[in-house]
Design a protein around this motif. Structure first.
Motif, PDB file in Angstrom:
ATOM      1  N   ALA A 124      -5.094   7.309   1.402  1.00 56.36           N
ATOM      2  CA  ALA A 124      -4.890   7.521   2.831  1.00 56.36           C
ATOM      3  C   ALA A 124      -5.203   6.244   3.609  1.00 56.36           C
ATOM      4  O   ALA A 124      -4.447   5.845   4.497  1.00 56.36           O
ATOM      5  N   LEU A 125      -6.318   5.600   3.284  1.00 57.62           N
ATOM      6  CA  LEU A 125      -6.683   4.350   3.958  1.00 57.62           C
ATOM      7  C   LEU A 125      -5.644   3.265   3.695  1.00 57.62           C
ATOM      8  O   LEU A 125      -5.301   2.487   4.586  1.00 57.62           O
ATOM      9  N   GLU A 126      -5.127   3.236   2.479  1.00 64.20           N
ATOM     10  CA  GLU A 126      -4.103   2.249   2.131  1.00 64.20           C
ATOM     11  C   GLU A 126      -2.822   2.505   2.932  1.00 64.20           C
ATOM     12  O   GLU A 126      -2.175   1.569   3.392  1.00 64.20           O
ATOM     13  N   SER A 127      -2.481   3.776   3.105  1.00 65.26           N
ATOM     14  CA  SER A 127      -1.297   4.136   3.877  1.00 65.26           C
ATOM     15  C   SER A 127      -1.437   3.698   5.334  1.00 65.26           C
ATOM     16  O   SER A 127      -0.490   3.177   5.930  1.00 65.26           O
ATOM     17  N   ILE A 128      -2.610   3.906   5.905  1.00 67.27           N
ATOM     18  CA  ILE A 128      -2.856   3.471   7.286  1.00 67.27           C
ATOM     19  C   ILE A 128      -2.773   1.951   7.372  1.00 67.27           C
ATOM     20  O   ILE A 128      -2.108   1.401   8.250  1.00 67.27           O
ATOM     21  N   ASN A 129      -3.427   1.272   6.443  1.00 68.39           N
ATOM     22  CA  ASN A 129      -3.468  -0.190   6.452  1.00 68.39           C
ATOM     23  C   ASN A 129      -2.082  -0.789   6.238  1.00 68.39           C
ATOM     24  O   ASN A 129      -1.715  -1.778   6.883  1.00 68.39           O
ATOM     25  N   LYS A 130      -1.307  -0.208   5.343  1.00 68.16           N
ATOM     26  CA  LYS A 130       0.014  -0.734   5.007  1.00 68.16           C
ATOM     27  C   LYS A 130       0.984  -0.601   6.183  1.00 68.16           C
ATOM     28  O   LYS A 130       1.833  -1.454   6.388  1.00 68.16           O
ATOM     29  N   ASN A 131       0.860   0.472   6.957  1.00 65.88           N
ATOM     30  CA  ASN A 131       1.790   0.730   8.053  1.00 65.88           C
ATOM     31  C   ASN A 131       1.314   0.233   9.405  1.00 65.88           C
ATOM     32  O   ASN A 131       2.018   0.386  10.396  1.00 65.88           O
ATOM     33  N   ALA A 132       0.128  -0.342   9.469  1.00 67.00           N
ATOM     34  CA  ALA A 132      -0.439  -0.765  10.748  1.00 67.00           C
ATOM     35  C   ALA A 132       0.320  -1.936  11.352  1.00 67.00           C
ATOM     36  O   ALA A 132       0.737  -2.853  10.662  1.00 67.00           O
ATOM     37  N   TYR A 133       0.479  -1.868  12.669  1.00 67.54           N
ATOM     38  CA  TYR A 133       1.075  -2.955  13.422  1.00 67.54           C
ATOM     39  C   TYR A 133      -0.074  -3.888  13.816  1.00 67.54           C
ATOM     40  O   TYR A 133      -0.951  -3.523  14.571  1.00 67.54           O
ATOM     41  N   GLY A 134      -0.094  -5.077  13.267  1.00 69.79           N
ATOM     42  CA  GLY A 134      -1.196  -5.991  13.546  1.00 69.79           C
ATOM     43  C   GLY A 134      -2.412  -5.636  12.711  1.00 69.79           C
ATOM     44  O   GLY A 134      -2.324  -4.950  11.695  1.00 69.79           O
ATOM     45  N   LYS A 135      -3.551  -6.097  13.174  1.00 67.70           N
ATOM     46  CA  LYS A 135      -4.812  -5.840  12.452  1.00 67.70           C
ATOM     47  C   LYS A 135      -5.507  -4.631  13.060  1.00 67.70           C
ATOM     48  O   LYS A 135      -5.997  -4.696  14.175  1.00 67.70           O
ATOM     49  N   ILE A 136      -5.515  -3.562  12.314  1.00 70.07           N
ATOM     50  CA  ILE A 136      -6.222  -2.355  12.732  1.00 70.07           C
ATOM     51  C   ILE A 136      -7.080  -1.915  11.556  1.00 70.07           C
ATOM     52  O   ILE A 136      -6.596  -1.796  10.436  1.00 70.07           O
ATOM     53  N   ASP A 137      -8.365  -1.695  11.818  1.00 70.64           N
ATOM     54  CA  ASP A 137      -9.289  -1.257  10.779  1.00 70.64           C
ATOM     55  C   ASP A 137      -9.035   0.223  10.474  1.00 70.64           C
ATOM     56  O   ASP A 137      -9.178   1.072  11.372  1.00 70.64           O
ATOM     57  N   PRO A 138      -8.635   0.563   9.240  1.00 69.74           N
ATOM     58  CA  PRO A 138      -8.331   1.962   8.906  1.00 69.74           C
ATOM     59  C   PRO A 138      -9.504   2.912   9.135  1.00 69.74           C
ATOM     60  O   PRO A 138      -9.301   4.055   9.531  1.00 69.74           O
ATOM     61  N   GLU A 139     -10.721   2.444   8.909  1.00 67.86           N
ATOM     62  CA  GLU A 139     -11.879   3.319   9.108  1.00 67.86           C
ATOM     63  C   GLU A 139     -12.090   3.636  10.585  1.00 67.86           C
ATOM     64  O   GLU A 139     -12.515   4.730  10.930  1.00 67.86           O
ATOM     65  N   LYS A 140     -11.772   2.694  11.472  1.00 67.14           N
ATOM     66  CA  LYS A 140     -11.857   2.964  12.912  1.00 67.14           C
ATOM     67  C   LYS A 140     -10.780   3.963  13.326  1.00 67.14           C
ATOM     68  O   LYS A 140     -11.005   4.805  14.183  1.00 67.14           O
ATOM     69  N   VAL A 141      -9.618   3.858  12.708  1.00 69.11           N
ATOM     70  CA  VAL A 141      -8.534   4.804  12.993  1.00 69.11           C
ATOM     71  C   VAL A 141      -8.963   6.206  12.584  1.00 69.11           C
ATOM     72  O   VAL A 141      -8.781   7.167  13.343  1.00 69.11           O
ATOM     73  N   VAL A 142      -9.554   6.342  11.399  1.00 66.42           N
ATOM     74  CA  VAL A 142     -10.002   7.652  10.914  1.00 66.42           C
ATOM     75  C   VAL A 142     -11.085   8.206  11.831  1.00 66.42           C
ATOM     76  O   VAL A 142     -11.066   9.386  12.188  1.00 66.42           O
ATOM     77  N   SER A 143     -12.001   7.361  12.268  1.00 64.28           N
ATOM     78  CA  SER A 143     -13.069   7.802  13.166  1.00 64.28           C
ATOM     79  C   SER A 143     -12.486   8.308  14.489  1.00 64.28           C
ATOM     80  O   SER A 143     -12.874   9.374  14.976  1.00 64.28           O
ATOM     81  N   ALA A 144     -11.549   7.562  15.062  1.00 62.53           N
ATOM     82  CA  ALA A 144     -10.913   7.986  16.316  1.00 62.53           C
ATOM     83  C   ALA A 144     -10.089   9.253  16.103  1.00 62.53           C
ATOM     84  O   ALA A 144     -10.046  10.135  16.965  1.00 62.53           O
ATOM     85  N   LEU A 145      -9.440   9.355  14.955  1.00 61.70           N
ATOM     86  CA  LEU A 145      -8.637  10.528  14.631  1.00 61.70           C
ATOM     87  C   LEU A 145      -9.523  11.770  14.525  1.00 61.70           C
ATOM     88  O   LEU A 145      -9.182  12.832  15.050  1.00 61.70           O
ATOM     89  N   LEU A 146     -10.668  11.647  13.885  1.00 61.83           N
ATOM     90  CA  LEU A 146     -11.589  12.779  13.754  1.00 61.83           C
ATOM     91  C   LEU A 146     -12.119  13.224  15.115  1.00 61.83           C
ATOM     92  O   LEU A 146     -12.277  14.421  15.366  1.00 61.83           O
ATOM     93  N   ARG A 147     -12.388  12.260  16.003  1.00 64.03           N
ATOM     94  CA  ARG A 147     -12.818  12.611  17.363  1.00 64.03           C
ATOM     95  C   ARG A 147     -11.707  13.360  18.091  1.00 64.03           C
ATOM     96  O   ARG A 147     -11.950  14.339  18.792  1.00 64.03           O
ATOM     97  N   MET A 148     -10.467  12.877  17.942  1.00 64.81           N
ATOM     98  CA  MET A 148      -9.336  13.513  18.606  1.00 64.81           C
ATOM     99  C   MET A 148      -9.169  14.953  18.117  1.00 64.81           C
ATOM    100  O   MET A 148      -8.952  15.867  18.900  1.00 64.81           O
TER     101      MET A 148
END
Length: 135
Positions: free
Chosen positions: A29-53
């Motif tokens: 899952a982290l690899e999928s987020i990292n591979k598709n990210a536009y620019g530099k986005i930390d996958p763990e920060k994305v997961v943290s924000a996603l869990l809050r949402m």
């Protein structure tokens, strides 16, 4: 007198379903987020924000983990972080008629549209409020 049959008790270890956090923190899952990210986005920060949402929105808490992760991948592909406060994009829960379960669908927010527009040198926006029943 008939002989007693020896009975065996087989213990089957039941696998508990993964929580959304466990599902999103899997290496694939982290690899999928990292591979598709536009620019530099930390996958763990994305997961943290996603869990809050997801915790803030009871409508999508019952959605499949795969569909929620797919929303995150679509958002980071546009370079947008999830979150109600940022207003970049939202996850909307819909009933899946084929599976009978609930799926989360990506919906781009007004601020997300503006961010993408700024990257493309579009500086003028007209945003109107659409209420229920309006077309």
């Amino acid at each position: 007198m008939p002989a007693k049959k020896k009975t065996e008790v087989v213990v089957v270890e039941e696998k508990k379903p993964l929580s959304l956090k466990q599902y999103c923190m899997m290496p694939t899952a982290l690899e999928s987020i990292n591979k598709n990210a536009y620019g530099k986005i930390d996958p763990e920060k994305v997961v943290s924000a996603l869990l809050r949402m997801v915790s803030d929105n009871p409508e999508i808490q019952d959605c499949s983990h795969a569909s929620i992760l797919q929303c995150a991948v679509e958002g980071v592909a546009l370079g947008l972080m999830p979150g109600k406060i940022q207003g970049n994009w939202y996850g909307i829960g819909y009933r899946n008629k084929k599976t009978g379960g609930k799926d989360c669908q990506f919906m781009l927010g007004a601020r997300g549209m503006m961010r993408i527009g700024y990257r493309c040198n579009v500086w003028s926006f007209q945003i109107d409020l659409v209420r229920e029943g309006e077309h």
